[in-house]
Design a protein around this motif. Structure first.
Motif, PDB file in Angstrom:
ATOM      1  N   LYS A   1       0.828  -1.202   0.000  1.00 20.08           N
ATOM      2  CA  LYS A   1       0.000   0.000   0.000  1.00 20.08           C
ATOM      3  C   LYS A   1       0.866   1.257   0.000  1.00 20.08           C
ATOM      4  O   LYS A   1       0.611   2.204  -0.751  1.00 20.08           O
ATOM      5  CB  LYS A   1      -0.912   0.023   1.228  1.00 20.08           C
TER       6      LYS A   1
ATOM      7  N   SER B   1      -7.370  -2.843  -5.150  1.00 17.95           N
ATOM      8  CA  SER B   1      -8.437  -2.148  -4.463  1.00 17.95           C
ATOM      9  C   SER B   1      -8.340  -0.659  -4.782  1.00 17.95           C
ATOM     10  O   SER B   1      -7.279  -0.162  -5.120  1.00 17.95           O
ATOM     11  CB  SER B   1      -8.290  -2.366  -2.956  1.00 17.95           C
TER      12      SER B   1
ATOM     13  N   GLU C   1      -9.478   3.276  -3.344  1.00 21.18           N
ATOM     14  CA  GLU C   1      -9.972   4.064  -2.226  1.00 21.18           C
ATOM     15  C   GLU C   1      -9.875   5.540  -2.594  1.00 21.18           C
ATOM     16  O   GLU C   1      -9.072   5.911  -3.445  1.00 21.18           O
ATOM     17  CB  GLU C   1      -9.204   3.756  -0.942  1.00 21.18           C
TER      18      GLU C   1
ATOM     19  N   SER D   1      -7.227  11.289  -0.156  1.00 25.35           N
ATOM     20  CA  SER D   1      -7.509  12.129   1.004  1.00 25.35           C
ATOM     21  C   SER D   1      -7.741  13.551   0.534  1.00 25.35           C
ATOM     22  O   SER D   1      -7.245  13.969  -0.503  1.00 25.35           O
ATOM     23  CB  SER D   1      -6.346  12.075   1.991  1.00 25.35           C
TER      24      SER D   1
END
Length: 109
Positions: A30, A100, A102, A105
């Motif tokens: 990650k 994945s 996401e 931010s």
């Protein structure tokens, strides 16, 4: 010169840690994958995936399981590599991971 009996290289220790702790391998990847946002630093993510592949059976094993040649995997996961999505997904699946997505931010947006 003193001989270091039983000493292992940093790389071998890193592989052993990643192999022993799957959650560490996930966090390691990650963190490295964040470098994909920077075209000048994409090599870090590819080398991290290569290291995880080495930890989870070695590149020859991962390549065979992923259905690609060992040479193609070495090229794809080299600092100048450019793996296809198919290759990336196959390697991740072989080491027990998946891709994945996401949200970024708010600070990075």
């Amino acid at each position: 010169m003193t001989e270091n009996r039983g000493a292992i290289s940093h790389y071998e220790a890193e592989l052993a840690e990643l192999r022993a702790d799957p959650e560490l391998a996930v966090e390691y990847l990650k963190a490295a994958m964040q470098s994909l946002d920077d075209p000048e630093d994409r090599a870090a993510a590819l080398l991290a995936l290569r290291t995880v592949a080495e930890a989870y059976g070695g590149l020859a094993y991962v390549a065979a399981e992923a259905g690609i040649s060992r040479e193609a995997l070495y090229r794809a996961l080299s600092p100048k590599g450019n793996p296809t999505l198919k290759t990336l997904l196959a390697v991740l699946k072989t080491v027990g991971l998946r891709l994945s997505v996401e949200p970024m931010s708010s600070a990075a947006a």
